[in-house]
Design a protein around this motif. Structure first.
Motif, PDB file in Angstrom:
ATOM      1  N   LYS A 117       0.837  -1.203   0.000  1.00  0.00           N
ATOM      2  CA  LYS A 117       0.000   0.000   0.000  1.00  0.00           C
ATOM      3  C   LYS A 117       0.873   1.254   0.000  1.00  0.00           C
ATOM      4  O   LYS A 117       0.660   2.167  -0.798  1.00  0.00           O
ATOM      5  CB  LYS A 117      -0.928   0.009   1.214  1.00  0.00           C
ATOM      6  CG  LYS A 117      -1.831   1.223   1.249  1.00  0.00           C
ATOM      7  CD  LYS A 117      -2.755   1.202   2.449  1.00  0.00           C
ATOM      8  CE  LYS A 117      -3.605   2.459   2.481  1.00  0.00           C
ATOM      9  NZ  LYS A 117      -4.438   2.504   3.685  1.00  0.00           N
ATOM     10  N   ASN A 118       1.869   1.312   0.892  1.00  0.00           N
ATOM     11  CA  ASN A 118       2.750   2.489   0.934  1.00  0.00           C
ATOM     12  C   ASN A 118       3.532   2.644  -0.359  1.00  0.00           C
ATOM     13  O   ASN A 118       3.750   3.756  -0.831  1.00  0.00           O
ATOM     14  CB  ASN A 118       3.689   2.412   2.133  1.00  0.00           C
ATOM     15  CG  ASN A 118       2.972   2.689   3.438  1.00  0.00           C
ATOM     16  OD1 ASN A 118       1.936   3.346   3.456  1.00  0.00           O
ATOM     17  ND2 ASN A 118       3.516   2.181   4.524  1.00  0.00           N
TER      18      ASN A 118
ATOM     19  N   GLN B 191       2.576   1.833  -3.340  1.00  0.00           N
ATOM     20  CA  GLN B 191       1.687   2.386  -4.352  1.00  0.00           C
ATOM     21  C   GLN B 191       1.361   3.850  -4.083  1.00  0.00           C
ATOM     22  O   GLN B 191       1.201   4.638  -5.020  1.00  0.00           O
ATOM     23  CB  GLN B 191       0.423   1.539  -4.469  1.00  0.00           C
ATOM     24  CG  GLN B 191       0.739   0.185  -5.108  1.00  0.00           C
ATOM     25  CD  GLN B 191      -0.464  -0.700  -5.247  1.00  0.00           C
ATOM     26  OE1 GLN B 191      -1.463  -0.281  -5.817  1.00  0.00           O
ATOM     27  NE2 GLN B 191      -0.368  -1.914  -4.734  1.00  0.00           N
ATOM     28  N   GLN B 192       1.319   4.250  -2.833  1.00  0.00           N
ATOM     29  CA  GLN B 192       1.102   5.658  -2.519  1.00  0.00           C
ATOM     30  C   GLN B 192       2.299   6.502  -2.966  1.00  0.00           C
ATOM     31  O   GLN B 192       2.121   7.599  -3.495  1.00  0.00           O
ATOM     32  CB  GLN B 192       0.830   5.836  -1.026  1.00  0.00           C
ATOM     33  CG  GLN B 192      -0.534   5.314  -0.619  1.00  0.00           C
ATOM     34  CD  GLN B 192      -0.767   5.339   0.875  1.00  0.00           C
ATOM     35  OE1 GLN B 192       0.170   5.281   1.676  1.00  0.00           O
ATOM     36  NE2 GLN B 192      -2.028   5.416   1.275  1.00  0.00           N
ATOM     37  N   VAL B 193       3.508   5.985  -2.771  1.00  0.00           N
ATOM     38  CA  VAL B 193       4.703   6.688  -3.238  1.00  0.00           C
ATOM     39  C   VAL B 193       4.686   6.766  -4.760  1.00  0.00           C
ATOM     40  O   VAL B 193       4.932   7.827  -5.348  1.00  0.00           O
ATOM     41  CB  VAL B 193       5.990   6.000  -2.731  1.00  0.00           C
ATOM     42  CG1 VAL B 193       7.226   6.562  -3.428  1.00  0.00           C
ATOM     43  CG2 VAL B 193       6.108   6.146  -1.220  1.00  0.00           C
TER      44      VAL B 193
ATOM     45  N   ASP C 242       2.099   6.644  -6.760  1.00  0.00           N
ATOM     46  CA  ASP C 242       1.047   7.587  -7.163  1.00  0.00           C
ATOM     47  C   ASP C 242       1.528   9.031  -7.062  1.00  0.00           C
ATOM     48  O   ASP C 242       1.245   9.850  -7.939  1.00  0.00           O
ATOM     49  CB  ASP C 242      -0.206   7.402  -6.315  1.00  0.00           C
ATOM     50  CG  ASP C 242      -0.948   6.107  -6.627  1.00  0.00           C
ATOM     51  OD1 ASP C 242      -0.672   5.482  -7.673  1.00  0.00           O
ATOM     52  OD2 ASP C 242      -1.804   5.716  -5.805  1.00  0.00           O
ATOM     53  N   ALA C 243       2.263   9.361  -6.010  1.00  0.00           N
ATOM     54  CA  ALA C 243       2.794  10.722  -5.855  1.00  0.00           C
ATOM     55  C   ALA C 243       3.786  11.043  -6.966  1.00  0.00           C
ATOM     56  O   ALA C 243       3.787  12.151  -7.507  1.00  0.00           O
ATOM     57  CB  ALA C 243       3.447  10.877  -4.478  1.00  0.00           C
TER      58      ALA C 243
ATOM     59  N   TYR D 156       1.148   0.794 -15.365  1.00  0.00           N
ATOM     60  CA  TYR D 156       1.182   0.761 -13.895  1.00  0.00           C
ATOM     61  C   TYR D 156       0.963  -0.698 -13.499  1.00  0.00           C
ATOM     62  O   TYR D 156      -0.132  -1.239 -13.638  1.00  0.00           O
ATOM     63  CB  TYR D 156       0.065   1.645 -13.358  1.00  0.00           C
ATOM     64  CG  TYR D 156       0.108   1.929 -11.878  1.00  0.00           C
ATOM     65  CD1 TYR D 156       0.350   3.214 -11.431  1.00  0.00           C
ATOM     66  CD2 TYR D 156      -0.122   0.943 -10.926  1.00  0.00           C
ATOM     67  CE1 TYR D 156       0.368   3.510 -10.069  1.00  0.00           C
ATOM     68  CE2 TYR D 156      -0.101   1.222  -9.573  1.00  0.00           C
ATOM     69  CZ  TYR D 156       0.141   2.507  -9.149  1.00  0.00           C
ATOM     70  OH  TYR D 156       0.162   2.791  -7.800  1.00  0.00           O
TER      71      TYR D 156
END
Length: 147
Positions: free
Chosen positions: A74-75, A77-79, A81-82, A123
């Motif tokens: 999850k983290n 993918q958040q990185v 995405d940013a 992605y």
């Protein structure tokens, strides 16, 4: 255009991002043997020669990749995405397009006439030298004088 100079300048521009975690994005202008994640690199490209007479203009479509480790999916993918956002401190698009220079100036410190980060694609999970990463491709259009 000398593609080695273009790729090096794009990697330098990409390194200006500020990640939303305590990490630094490593960047190379070439496809590395192994990556120190998170990592951005310039990969394959296609060139359309002679878009203007007498080698006046070439157009390049450069595929870059960004790979993020999977310590926490999850983290990671958040990185990612940013990094893939259209703007913000971690935006690769914003960092790379900042290397266009001011109006009337050459892009990438003189290595090209202009550039545009066109799209993100792919992605997905990537395998690089036997390791798994979450990542994506960034497609950049670059124009410059034919050499």
């Amino acid at each position: 255009m000398q593609m080695s100079a273009v790729r090096t300048a794009i990697a330098e521009a990409a390194s200006a991002v500020v990640l939303p975690v305590d990490a630094v994005l490593t960047c190379t202008g070439y496809t590395p043997d192994s990556v120190n994640e998170p990592h951005f690199f310039c990969g394959e490209y296609s060139v359309e020669f002679d878009r203007a007479m007498r080698r006046g203009l070439d157009t390049v479509e450069l595929t870059c990749r960004v790979l993020v480790g999977l310590g926490d999916d999850k983290n990671a993918q958040q990185v990612l995405d940013a990094l893939l956002a259209g703007s913000g401190p971690a935006s690769l698009k914003q960092a790379i397009e900042a290397a266009k220079g001011a109006p009337g100036e050459d892009a990438l410190g003189g290595a090209a006439d202009d550039l545009h980060v066109m799209r993100v694609q792919g992605y997905r999970w990537y395998e690089h030298q036997g390791a798994q990463y979450i990542g994506a491709e960034i497609i950049i259009k670059i124009i410059g004088k034919g050499d």
